[in-house]
Design a protein around this motif. Structure first.
Motif, PDB file in Angstrom:
ATOM      1  N   ALA A 215       1.126  -1.227  -0.340  1.00 28.08           N
ATOM      2  CA  ALA A 215      -0.152  -0.481   0.334  1.00 28.08           C
ATOM      3  C   ALA A 215       0.741   1.667   0.261  1.00 28.08           C
ATOM      4  O   ALA A 215       2.115   1.349   0.474  1.00 28.08           O
ATOM      5  CB  ALA A 215      -0.918   0.146   1.245  1.00 28.08           C
ATOM      6  N   LEU A 216       0.451   1.922  -0.458  1.00 26.55           N
ATOM      7  CA  LEU A 216       1.188   4.013  -0.564  1.00 26.55           C
ATOM      8  C   LEU A 216       0.329   4.100  -0.757  1.00 26.55           C
ATOM      9  O   LEU A 216      -1.162   4.666  -0.227  1.00 26.55           O
ATOM     10  CB  LEU A 216       1.629   3.703  -2.089  1.00 26.55           C
ATOM     11  N   LEU A 217       0.738   5.742   0.775  1.00 27.08           N
ATOM     12  CA  LEU A 217       0.001   6.639   0.933  1.00 27.08           C
ATOM     13  C   LEU A 217       0.275   7.312   1.335  1.00 27.08           C
ATOM     14  O   LEU A 217       1.668   8.234   1.102  1.00 27.08           O
ATOM     15  CB  LEU A 217      -0.491   6.364   2.742  1.00 27.08           C
ATOM     16  N   SER A 218      -0.306   8.685   1.464  1.00 27.53           N
ATOM     17  CA  SER A 218       0.408  10.244   1.589  1.00 27.53           C
ATOM     18  C   SER A 218      -0.380  10.375   2.017  1.00 27.53           C
ATOM     19  O   SER A 218      -1.565  10.154   2.578  1.00 27.53           O
ATOM     20  CB  SER A 218      -0.131  11.164  -0.326  1.00 27.53           C
ATOM     21  N   VAL A 219       0.203  11.055   3.300  1.00 23.34           N
ATOM     22  CA  VAL A 219      -0.154  11.946   4.647  1.00 23.34           C
ATOM     23  C   VAL A 219       0.304  12.715   5.011  1.00 23.34           C
ATOM     24  O   VAL A 219       1.260  13.241   3.797  1.00 23.34           O
ATOM     25  CB  VAL A 219       0.820  11.064   6.141  1.00 23.34           C
ATOM     26  N   GLY A 220      -0.761  14.742   5.744  1.00 22.86           N
ATOM     27  CA  GLY A 220      -0.163  15.463   5.771  1.00 22.86           C
ATOM     28  C   GLY A 220       0.707  15.606   6.564  1.00 22.86           C
ATOM     29  O   GLY A 220       1.014  15.130   7.189  1.00 22.86           O
ATOM     30  N   ARG A 221       1.206  17.173   6.354  1.00 23.27           N
ATOM     31  CA  ARG A 221       2.544  17.058   6.968  1.00 23.27           C
ATOM     32  C   ARG A 221       2.339  17.686   8.532  1.00 23.27           C
ATOM     33  O   ARG A 221       3.720  17.304   9.470  1.00 23.27           O
ATOM     34  CB  ARG A 221       2.786  18.436   6.354  1.00 23.27           C
ATOM     35  N   GLY A 222       1.245  17.937   8.931  1.00 20.93           N
ATOM     36  CA  GLY A 222       1.273  18.361  10.324  1.00 20.93           C
ATOM     37  C   GLY A 222       0.305  16.897  11.165  1.00 20.93           C
ATOM     38  O   GLY A 222       0.678  17.112  12.784  1.00 20.93           O
ATOM     39  N   ASN A 223       1.019  16.557  10.806  1.00 24.28           N
ATOM     40  CA  ASN A 223       0.643  14.450  11.116  1.00 24.28           C
ATOM     41  C   ASN A 223       1.694  13.861  11.872  1.00 24.28           C
ATOM     42  O   ASN A 223       2.857  14.163  11.248  1.00 24.28           O
ATOM     43  CB  ASN A 223      -0.556  13.553  10.537  1.00 24.28           C
ATOM     44  N   ASN A 224       1.502  13.424  13.201  1.00 25.47           N
ATOM     45  CA  ASN A 224       2.155  12.915  13.877  1.00 25.47           C
ATOM     46  C   ASN A 224       2.825  10.865  13.031  1.00 25.47           C
ATOM     47  O   ASN A 224       2.333  10.056  12.631  1.00 25.47           O
ATOM     48  CB  ASN A 224       1.999  12.239  15.281  1.00 25.47           C
ATOM     49  N   LEU A 225       3.036  11.154  11.925  1.00 23.72           N
ATOM     50  CA  LEU A 225       4.192   9.932  11.051  1.00 23.72           C
ATOM     51  C   LEU A 225       4.082   8.521  12.038  1.00 23.72           C
ATOM     52  O   LEU A 225       3.580   7.691  11.811  1.00 23.72           O
ATOM     53  CB  LEU A 225       4.731  10.170  10.717  1.00 23.72           C
ATOM     54  N   GLN A 226       4.582   9.438  13.316  1.00 25.71           N
ATOM     55  CA  GLN A 226       4.746   7.468  13.623  1.00 25.71           C
ATOM     56  C   GLN A 226       3.443   6.931  14.291  1.00 25.71           C
ATOM     57  O   GLN A 226       2.983   5.712  14.181  1.00 25.71           O
ATOM     58  CB  GLN A 226       5.698   7.507  15.361  1.00 25.71           C
ATOM     59  N   GLU A 227       2.759   7.704  15.084  1.00 25.07           N
ATOM     60  CA  GLU A 227       0.974   7.264  14.642  1.00 25.07           C
ATOM     61  C   GLU A 227       0.104   6.801  14.132  1.00 25.07           C
ATOM     62  O   GLU A 227      -0.394   5.458  13.793  1.00 25.07           O
ATOM     63  CB  GLU A 227       0.075   8.220  14.952  1.00 25.07           C
ATOM     64  N   THR A 228       0.882   7.312  12.682  1.00 24.22           N
ATOM     65  CA  THR A 228       0.075   6.771  11.302  1.00 24.22           C
ATOM     66  C   THR A 228       0.620   5.349  11.060  1.00 24.22           C
ATOM     67  O   THR A 228      -0.516   4.828  10.722  1.00 24.22           O
ATOM     68  CB  THR A 228       0.383   8.313  10.473  1.00 24.22           C
ATOM     69  N   LEU A 229       2.488   4.996  11.366  1.00 19.43           N
ATOM     70  CA  LEU A 229       2.383   3.923  10.710  1.00 19.43           C
ATOM     71  C   LEU A 229       1.830   2.481  11.814  1.00 19.43           C
ATOM     72  O   LEU A 229       1.607   1.784  11.970  1.00 19.43           O
ATOM     73  CB  LEU A 229       3.810   4.361  10.960  1.00 19.43           C
ATOM     74  N   GLU A 230       1.772   2.968  12.876  1.00 25.73           N
ATOM     75  CA  GLU A 230       1.214   2.362  13.494  1.00 25.73           C
ATOM     76  C   GLU A 230      -0.569   1.667  13.524  1.00 25.73           C
ATOM     77  O   GLU A 230      -0.439   0.421  13.560  1.00 25.73           O
ATOM     78  CB  GLU A 230       0.821   3.346  15.457  1.00 25.73           C
ATOM     79  N   ARG A 231      -1.209   3.018  13.136  1.00 22.99           N
ATOM     80  CA  ARG A 231      -2.712   2.413  12.726  1.00 22.99           C
ATOM     81  C   ARG A 231      -2.469   1.522  11.365  1.00 22.99           C
ATOM     82  O   ARG A 231      -3.344   1.287  11.395  1.00 22.99           O
ATOM     83  CB  ARG A 231      -3.181   4.301  12.873  1.00 22.99           C
TER      84      ARG A 231
END
Length: 787
Positions: A215-231
């Motif tokens: 899966a490829l994902l685009s994430v907003g700059r203001g988000n916590n990347l580590q939390e997004t990776l865990e989800r």
């Protein structure tokens, strides 16, 4: 034009040789600063624009197999703006002209639309028609290496089945700026390719209909990347998630980032060294100039010029040299930077790479060059303020040589008259001699450090390919296999020795520090691929503990005896706490080692291997490669000789190529320093030399008095410069080292010998130029010079 400005022009012309030498030292520092800053800016800006234009993903999430509807769950996560699934797989490309199969990665493209993330840049041909399952787009660099064009046929083995495809286009991708096979670190355009196919065709080839495995994902700059990776991991874990990671851990981006980091590190170390040398030389030149202009300074002040006006005149002399050197350096930096861009364009697969000037670099270059020059001249200008007209117009009080004469008195009866003159000059004016000696020692230090840098790169090559890895062939499997696969390959005629390895992806953490890499499980008695200590002796792998490379241990800030947290990214994905048993010497990459049986036991997957290292009979190589090519479990076969050539190419391009430029610059600077010392000595002793000629000395005898002094100082400077170069080498090697490769500091007798030879050659050339001026000197004019 004021009288002082006309005098300034005459002074610059009179001392043109020294002015040019110092300006060139400043120019080299400015040139490197402008070039390195421009390269960093160009790579950063081009990468950013390329990523944005092709919608490069922020997160990569590999998984064994997940249904397509899971993409909606990923897209619904907070902060995720785009989510897209695709199919990826390993492939072996067979070319008629090669016996060795070539590794490739196959990637899917949406059937009837552009990919929302990781779009490709088509360079030749057309897009794929999804109705034709045999159409592919090939990575441009691989195609060019093998002279493949749209319309050609290509045979490849995918998922154990060999198929023939038709190339319809060539492309570049932001995902493969640095194209390297999975699990490897050395880019080789001729040994690794990328194949793009339609989603339907590739899904059918890998039994992924209605599913995806990345899966490829685009994430907003203001988000916590580590939390997004865990989800993301939480959603994909039930389907065999292999651990989502951000773009900073994406292979290609990591290599580009390391290149930029290496260039930034070099720019902080190297230019200041040259500017510091320039400041030192200016200090000497201005000091000698003020001493020789005592009478003129007195006359100028007597005519009514203030201390500030006279001081400003000499400060203008300093500024003229600094600004001239800065202008030359900026022009040279632009030219050199553009040349570097052509080199980087071959190394990194950007569609276009234009050298971008960094305005801040020009401002910094001018300010630093002026500050460095000012530092070399301001202390001397105090002498100008201290001189009153009456004192300045009188010759300086004779120096007291009574004590200095005793130093060489015992040697006088052993020396002839010209030699005694040299000795008296050295012992009676030690400060001047120390200044010249220090300047030449700086040139020696630069030469030693640059030659040591070359030796360090050679040591990296030797350790990587002759000590750590002594195999000839590496076989990579599509997935971990039972140990009997090794026995089957070992039975092939011509295989002399084979050793298994298991490579397991993992995230290693120590407190707040982490590194995404792999653990290499090798046999305790391995001889082909092994871990070695600092003294290059083999490290015995115990049944417990992990061995980290020196670079990895530094990254994680961990020492032997401490506990390392390891999150395995395969199988059951256990989280382990393993003690660090030892630190291994490694100058390329950041490997970690465990005993193979211990690693398999920890993963509860006994007798599993993923790689094999071999030594083979070269006469049977073709038959061995042919059998390996026909095995569906083989993902790739690579020759160490090819890897060595590719690694040498990598080291000779990019930041590594700077070592050649710096060696050339160091040679020029060394000559400039020695020549400057010779010119200063000539200017100071011109009247003395003319007197000797009038007294009956021949041209050769008069030249011997001056050049003998230069020779003694040069020889005395060699050991001092060697010691300075020892410490300077560490700073420069540290500036060139990155997480990808580390450059050791190597000192050998040959390094000092070559550096000394370079300095002596510069001294001989400088002496010849000065002797030519001595022979041409006007004796009458020289004798009119007042002491």
């Amino acid at each position: 034009m004021s009288p002082l400005n006309r005098k300034l022009g005459r002074d610059l012309w009179r001392m043109k040789g020294q002015v040019i030498a110092i300006a060139m030292v400043i120019a080299t520092g400015v040139m490197l600063l402008v070039m390195m800053s421009g390269v960093v800016t160009s790579l950063n800006e081009t990468r950013r624009a390329y990523y944005e234009r092709n919608r490069f993903a922020d997160v990569f999430a590999p998984v064994k197999r997940a249904p397509l509807h899971i993409i909606r769950d990923l897209a619904d996560l907070s902060g995720v703006s785009v989510a897209e699934g695709r199919v990826t797989g390993s492939a072996l490309i067979s070319l008629p002209s090669l016996e060795l199969p070539l590794r490739a990665t196959a990637l899917s493209l949406p059937n009837r639309s552009e990919p929302r993330l990781n779009a490709i840049h088509l360079t030749d041909g057309r897009r794929i028609n999804s109705d034709n399952a045999d159409e592919i787009i090939l990575l441009n660099s691989f195609a060019r290496a093998h002279k493949l064009e749209p319309g050609d046929k290509l045979s490849a083995t995918m998922n154990g089945a060999r198929r023939t495809f038709r190339i319809v286009g060539l492309a570049q991708s932001p995902e493969y700026l640095y194209s390297v096979a999975p699990g490897e670190m050395i880019s080789d355009d001729s040994r690794f390719g990328v194949i793009w196919m339609s989603q339907t065709a590739l899904a059918a080839a890998y039994d992924m209909q209605g599913a995806f495995n990345e899966a490829l994902l685009s994430v907003g700059r203001g988000n916590n990347l580590q939390e997004t990776l865990e989800r993301i991991d939480h959603i994909l874990n039930p389907y065999g998630g292999l651990g989502a990671y951000g773009v900073k851990d994406q292979t290609s981006n990591r290599f580009v980032s390391e290149e930029i980091t290496g260039m930034e590190g070099s720019s902080k170390v190297v230019p200041p060294i040259f500017l510091a040398v320039a400041a030192f030389l200016l200090n000497i030149v201005i000091s000698r100039m003020v001493q020789s202009d005592r009478e003129q300074i007195g006359l100028i002040k007597a005519f009514g010029y203030s201390n500030w006006e006279v001081g400003l005149h000499y400060f203008k002399f300093v500024l003229a040299i600094a600004i001239g050197g800065a202008v030359l350096g900026c022009i040279g930096g632009i030219a050199l930077g553009r040349g570097m861009m052509n080199m980087y364009l071959l190394y990194y697969k950007f569609p276009i790479l234009v050298f971008q000037l960094d305005p801040a670099a020009f401002v910094t270059a001018f300010l630093t060059s002026i500050l460095a020059a000012s530092a070399g001249g301001l202390f001397v200008l105090r002498q100008v303020f201290a001189l009153s007209p009456a004192v300045a117009m009188r010759p300086p009080a004779p120096a007291d040589y009574s004590r200095a004469g005793k130093i060489g008195a015992s040697l006088n009866r052993l020396l002839d008259q010209p030699s005694r003159m040299i000795l008296r000059r050295i012992t009676r004016q030690p400060r001047r001699m120390i200044g010249s000696l220090t300047g030449i020692a700086c040139g020696m230090a630069l030469s030693v450090s640059m030659i040591s840098l070359l030796a360090g790169f050679d040591r990296t090559m030797d350790l990587t390919f002759n000590v750590l890895d002594r195999s000839q062939v590496t076989v990579t499997f599509t997935h971990p296999l039972a140990i009997h696969a090794i026995h089957e390959i070992n039975a092939i005629p011509g295989v002399i020795r084979i050793e298994p390895e298991r490579v397991v992806s993992a995230i290693m953490r120590n407190g707040t520090r982490s590194y995404r890499g792999a653990i290499n499980g090798i046999h305790a008695d391995a001889t082909l691929k092994r871990a070695v200590a600092k003294d290059l002796s083999p490290i015995v792998l115990g049944k417990q503990g992990i061995i980290l490379s020196k670079g990895l241990a530094s990254t994680l800030d961990i020492t032997p005896g401490e506990i390392l947290t390891v999150q395995i990214l395969e199988g059951r994905r256990p989280v382990l706490r393993i003690p660090v048993a030892n630190i291994a010497e490694s100058l390329f990459g950041s490997p970690a080692y465990m005993q193979l049986d211990a690693l398999n036991r920890t993963l509860k997957e006994p007798l599993r291997v993923s790689t094999a290292y071999m030594r083979i009979d070269a006469n049977r190589a073709d038959q061995i490669f042919k059998q390996l090519k026909n095995r569906p479990s083989v993902a790739g076969v690579s020759l160490k000789s090819d890897a060595r050539v590719a690694f040498q190419k990598m080291m000779d391009n990019g930041a590594g190529s700077m070592r050649f430029i710096m060696v050339a610059i160091a040679a020029i600077i060394t000559f400039g320093i020695v020549y400057n010392a010779a010119r200063i000595a000539y200017a100071e002793r011109l009247r003395d030399l003319a007197s000797l000629r009038v007294m009956g000395f021949t041209k050769a005898e008069a030249a011997f008095v001056l050049l003998g002094e230069l020779g003694v100082i040069t020889l005395a400077a060699l050991p001092i410069g060697g010691a300075l170069g020892y410490y300077l080498s560490y700073a420069i090697a540290e500036g060139f080292s990155t997480d990808l490769y580390q450059i050791p500091t190597i000192f050998t007798p040959s390094s000092y010998g070559i550096a000394a030879l370079a300095v002596l050659t510069a001294a001989i050339a400088s002496g010849w130029l000065v002797k030519r001026d001595i022979d041409r000197a006007d004796l009458v004019s020289a004798l009119k010079i007042r002491e």
